[in-house]
Design an enzyme around this catalytic site. Structure first.
Site, PDB file in Angstrom:
ATOM      1  N   HIS A  75      18.275 -52.445 -16.568  1.00 28.40           N
ATOM      2  CA  HIS A  75      16.811 -52.502 -16.694  1.00 28.40           C
ATOM      3  C   HIS A  75      16.280 -53.894 -16.353  1.00 28.40           C
ATOM      4  O   HIS A  75      16.226 -54.770 -17.218  1.00 28.40           O
ATOM      5  CB  HIS A  75      16.429 -52.111 -18.132  1.00 28.40           C
ATOM      6  CG  HIS A  75      14.968 -51.905 -18.350  1.00 28.40           C
ATOM      7  ND1 HIS A  75      14.472 -51.178 -19.410  1.00 28.40           N
ATOM      8  CD2 HIS A  75      13.881 -52.336 -17.677  1.00 28.40           C
ATOM      9  CE1 HIS A  75      13.153 -51.163 -19.368  1.00 28.40           C
ATOM     10  NE2 HIS A  75      12.770 -51.883 -18.317  1.00 28.40           N
ATOM     11  N   HIS A  77      13.170 -56.068 -13.830  1.00 31.54           N
ATOM     12  CA  HIS A  77      11.994 -56.021 -12.961  1.00 31.54           C
ATOM     13  C   HIS A  77      12.001 -57.277 -12.105  1.00 31.54           C
ATOM     14  O   HIS A  77      11.708 -58.368 -12.612  1.00 31.54           O
ATOM     15  CB  HIS A  77      10.701 -56.011 -13.783  1.00 31.54           C
ATOM     16  CG  HIS A  77      10.610 -54.872 -14.747  1.00 31.54           C
ATOM     17  ND1 HIS A  77       9.958 -53.698 -14.461  1.00 31.54           N
ATOM     18  CD2 HIS A  77      11.086 -54.716 -16.018  1.00 31.54           C
ATOM     19  CE1 HIS A  77      10.026 -52.876 -15.498  1.00 31.54           C
ATOM     20  NE2 HIS A  77      10.718 -53.468 -16.466  1.00 31.54           N
ATOM     21  N   PHE A  78      12.398 -57.147 -10.847  1.00 31.53           N
ATOM     22  CA  PHE A  78      12.215 -58.251  -9.921  1.00 31.53           C
ATOM     23  C   PHE A  78      10.873 -57.902  -9.274  1.00 31.53           C
ATOM     24  O   PHE A  78      10.483 -56.749  -9.273  1.00 31.53           O
ATOM     25  CB  PHE A  78      13.385 -58.329  -8.936  1.00 31.53           C
ATOM     26  CG  PHE A  78      14.722 -58.583  -9.613  1.00 31.53           C
ATOM     27  CD1 PHE A  78      14.771 -59.199 -10.865  1.00 31.53           C
ATOM     28  CD2 PHE A  78      15.929 -58.194  -9.022  1.00 31.53           C
ATOM     29  CE1 PHE A  78      15.990 -59.428 -11.504  1.00 31.53           C
ATOM     30  CE2 PHE A  78      17.148 -58.424  -9.652  1.00 31.53           C
ATOM     31  CZ  PHE A  78      17.187 -59.032 -10.894  1.00 31.53           C
ATOM     32  N   ASN A 110       8.193 -50.289 -10.863  1.00 34.52           N
ATOM     33  CA  ASN A 110       6.783 -50.670 -11.052  1.00 34.52           C
ATOM     34  C   ASN A 110       6.414 -51.932 -10.284  1.00 34.52           C
ATOM     35  O   ASN A 110       5.786 -52.833 -10.817  1.00 34.52           O
ATOM     36  CB  ASN A 110       6.462 -50.831 -12.550  1.00 34.52           C
ATOM     37  CG  ASN A 110       7.261 -51.931 -13.217  1.00 34.52           C
ATOM     38  OD1 ASN A 110       8.385 -52.205 -12.811  1.00 34.52           O
ATOM     39  ND2 ASN A 110       6.700 -52.561 -14.233  1.00 34.52           N
ATOM     40  N   ASP A 308      15.636 -55.698 -19.850  1.00 35.41           N
ATOM     41  CA  ASP A 308      14.223 -55.477 -19.511  1.00 35.41           C
ATOM     42  C   ASP A 308      13.604 -56.782 -18.988  1.00 35.41           C
ATOM     43  O   ASP A 308      12.480 -57.149 -19.349  1.00 35.41           O
ATOM     44  CB  ASP A 308      13.432 -54.937 -20.714  1.00 35.41           C
ATOM     45  CG  ASP A 308      12.033 -54.455 -20.321  1.00 35.41           C
ATOM     46  OD1 ASP A 308      11.749 -54.352 -19.113  1.00 35.41           O
ATOM     47  OD2 ASP A 308      11.226 -54.186 -21.231  1.00 35.41           O
ATOM     48  N   HIS A 312       7.286 -62.860 -16.119  1.00 36.89           N
ATOM     49  CA  HIS A 312       5.900 -63.239 -15.802  1.00 36.89           C
ATOM     50  C   HIS A 312       5.794 -64.758 -15.704  1.00 36.89           C
ATOM     51  O   HIS A 312       6.404 -65.476 -16.508  1.00 36.89           O
ATOM     52  CB  HIS A 312       4.952 -62.698 -16.868  1.00 36.89           C
ATOM     53  CG  HIS A 312       4.873 -61.213 -16.858  1.00 36.89           C
ATOM     54  ND1 HIS A 312       4.170 -60.511 -15.908  1.00 36.89           N
ATOM     55  CD2 HIS A 312       5.442 -60.282 -17.659  1.00 36.89           C
ATOM     56  CE1 HIS A 312       4.300 -59.216 -16.128  1.00 36.89           C
ATOM     57  NE2 HIS A 312       5.067 -59.050 -17.187  1.00 36.89           N
TER      58      HIS A 312
HETATM   59  C1  NCD Z   1       7.541 -54.788 -17.982  1.00 35.49           C
HETATM   60  C2  NCD Z   1       7.046 -55.538 -16.747  1.00 35.49           C
HETATM   61  O1  NCD Z   1       6.402 -56.569 -16.877  1.00 35.49           O
HETATM   62  O2  NCD Z   1       7.357 -55.077 -15.625  1.00 35.49           O
HETATM   63  N1  NCD Z   1       6.939 -55.335 -19.157  1.00 35.49           N
HETATM   64  C3  NCD Z   1       7.363 -55.218 -20.427  1.00 35.49           C
HETATM   65  O3  NCD Z   1       6.632 -55.616 -21.330  1.00 35.49           O
HETATM   66  N2  NCD Z   1       8.540 -54.709 -20.731  1.00 35.49           N
HETATM   67  C4  NCD Z   1       7.224 -53.333 -17.843  1.00 35.49           C
HETATM   68  C5  NCD Z   1       7.878 -52.459 -18.885  1.00 35.49           C
HETATM   69  O4  NCD Z   1       9.104 -52.272 -18.848  1.00 35.49           O
HETATM   70  O5  NCD Z   1       7.190 -51.940 -19.760  1.00 35.49           O
HETATM   71 ZN    ZN Z   2      10.892 -52.591 -18.276  1.00 30.31          ZN
END
Ligand code: NCD
Ligand code: ZN
Length: 454
Positions: A75, A77-78, A110, A308, A312
């Protein structure tokens, strides 16, 4: 083996013609005991044999250091495509993964645009090829019914968001979810779910702290979402992302479903002073809840650890709490901060290895994460005497901060990818030859559930 068909990739393939390219000697956890071992790696980058003493050269003896299978972080997010100029990229994110001992990442859909059809999936593949330091499994978002079949032949998994979050404005209504899951169960790919039920979110004054955020997206919303998933068809390879509650973990465990917890929900809790850096979905919970989920993790009752990783930029996290984005970075620190807990005697190495290395790779149908002949020689060398502390500015991510600032780490000194060293003395020395991978399950492997340990 006569009469036996070609083993599936997730079982590992072993080529008897291959020759030994390296023998790695050190200590490793085998059958529950840390012991001296030698691991022969063949010229195809697979583990050829594991034994007390093995022939072959060259040899590399790491002494008392521990050889671990590399981790899988299913899990992350790049932010490519579509991230701001200073955002995480596939190169920076995968180098962070390599340094943190992660050989495979599951990258979420996403991004901007989101991965919802073959076109957006293919353009993301082009961003990975020739640029990734480790392997990448790309999830797709199943929001366009007409694209599902074609995506299921290409993507590595589906990610279902039951609530809005970063980059996700709408989510399926609760009564639409069973039909969606039924449809996905026919497509054979693993399905990860962001389990918060937005009808349980609370309104009221804007949130100013992590304690407020916990009140606005309460544990009841996670409980309701989990309630809607436990009855899902067993033909579905279902996994619940970032579980934050003791009860949620208990229910999923008794239902036999796979789920993950994150280092931030294990190690951090909500407070009236918790600022926007610690704003994340689902929210950090109370200290009581955190301590309970940590105990469950320690006892080996949580199948999978995942970061996860949502990096940011600092500027965005300096906005007033209510308008700041949710998410914290973590792919590079996940394994090192938990290895530091092993060092401190608070966590069993076998429990960590199963949750970070073995089970996530099994869930994604990958022949990595285990010390087993035929498996990829994706290995780490960890010296528990070599300690450091988290400094966000020194991590590979351009976001330049960490919610774990000052936490102790035990970083892998070496990381082997298919038998070749990509991290040496804690520095990245690899090449961008990471591949886009897809699940390949062994016959008879359970389609869902707490991944089997054997
Ligand atoms: C994730 C993101 O910023 O892409 N943010 C988060 O708070 N976990 C998106 C997500 O997994 O809900
Ligand atoms: Zn996530």
């Amino acid at each position: 083996m006569p009469g036996r068909s070609r083993p599936r990739r997730s079982e590992g393939t072993y080529d008897p013609e291959a020759t030994t390219a390296l023998v790695l000697a050190g200590r490793a956890l085998l059958r529950g005991r840390l012991q001296r071992v030698e691991i022969a790696i063949d010229d195809r980058g697979r583990i050829r044999a594991i034994g007390k003493t093995l022939p072959g050269s060259p040899r590399h003896d790491v002494g008392d250091a521990v050889i671990l299978p590399a981790a899988t972080d299913l899990h992350v997010h790049f932010r490519e495509p579509g991230g701001p100029a200073d955002a995480e990229t596939i190169p920076s994110g995968t180098i962070g993964a390599a340094l943190g001992g992660v050989a495979l990442v599951g990258e979420m859909p996403n991004t901007r645009p989101p991965v919802t059809d073959v076109e957006s999936w293919s353009s993301k593949v082009r961003l990975v090829e020739g640029r990734a330091a480790v392997d990448v499994l790309l999830y797709a978002s199943p929001v366009e019914p007409a694209s599902l079949e074609a995506l299921s032949r290409r993507a590595g998994g589906f990610k279902v968001y039951l609530s809005p979050t970063t980059g996700i404005e709408t989510a399926p209504r609760g009564d639409e979810v069973p039909a969606l899951l039924e449809r996905l169960s026919k497509l054979g790919l693993p399905v990860a779910v962001h389990a918060e039920d937005p009808t349980r979110f609370r309104g009221g004054k804007p949130a100013g702290s992590t304690a407020d955020w916990n009140a606005l997206r309460p544990v009841a919303s996670e409980a309701a979402a989990i309630g809607s998933l436990v009855g899902a068809t067993r033909a579905l390879r279902l996994h619940v992302a970032h579980v934050t509650t003791i009860d949620g973990a208990k229910r999923l465990r008794s239902a036999g479903l796979s789920f993950e917890v994150t280092p931030h929900h294990l190690l951090l809790s909500a407070t009236p002073r918790g600022d926007a850096r610690f704003k994340v979905n689902p929210p950090l919970r109370t200290e009581r809840e955190r301590a309970g989920i940590w105990e469950a993790f320690r006892r080996g009752e949580v199948p999978i650890l995942a970061s996860d990783h949502a990096p940011h930029p600092t500027d965005a996290k300096r906005l007033p709490f209510d308008s700041a984005p949710s998410g914290v970075p973590g792919v590079e620190t996940m394994l090192p901060i938990l290895l530091a807990r092993v060092r401190a005697g608070e966590l069993d190495l076998g429990v960590l290895q199963a949750a970070a290395c073995d089970r996530p790779a099994r869930w994604l149908g990958q022949p990595t994460g285990r010390l087993a002949p035929g498996h990829r020689a994706n290995l780490l060398v960890v010296d528990f005497r070599s300690r450091s502390t988290v400094e966000g500015a020194k991590l590979a991510s351009p976001c330049g901060w960490s919610p774990f600032e000052g936490f102790e780490m035990v970083r892998p000194l070496e990381h082997y990818r298919d038998g070749s060293r990509i991290v040496e003395d804690g520095e990245y020395v690899g090449r961008p030859d990471g591949k886009v991978v897809r699940p390949d399950y062994a016959p008879g492997q359970a389609p869902s559930g707490f991944p089997r340990d054997d």
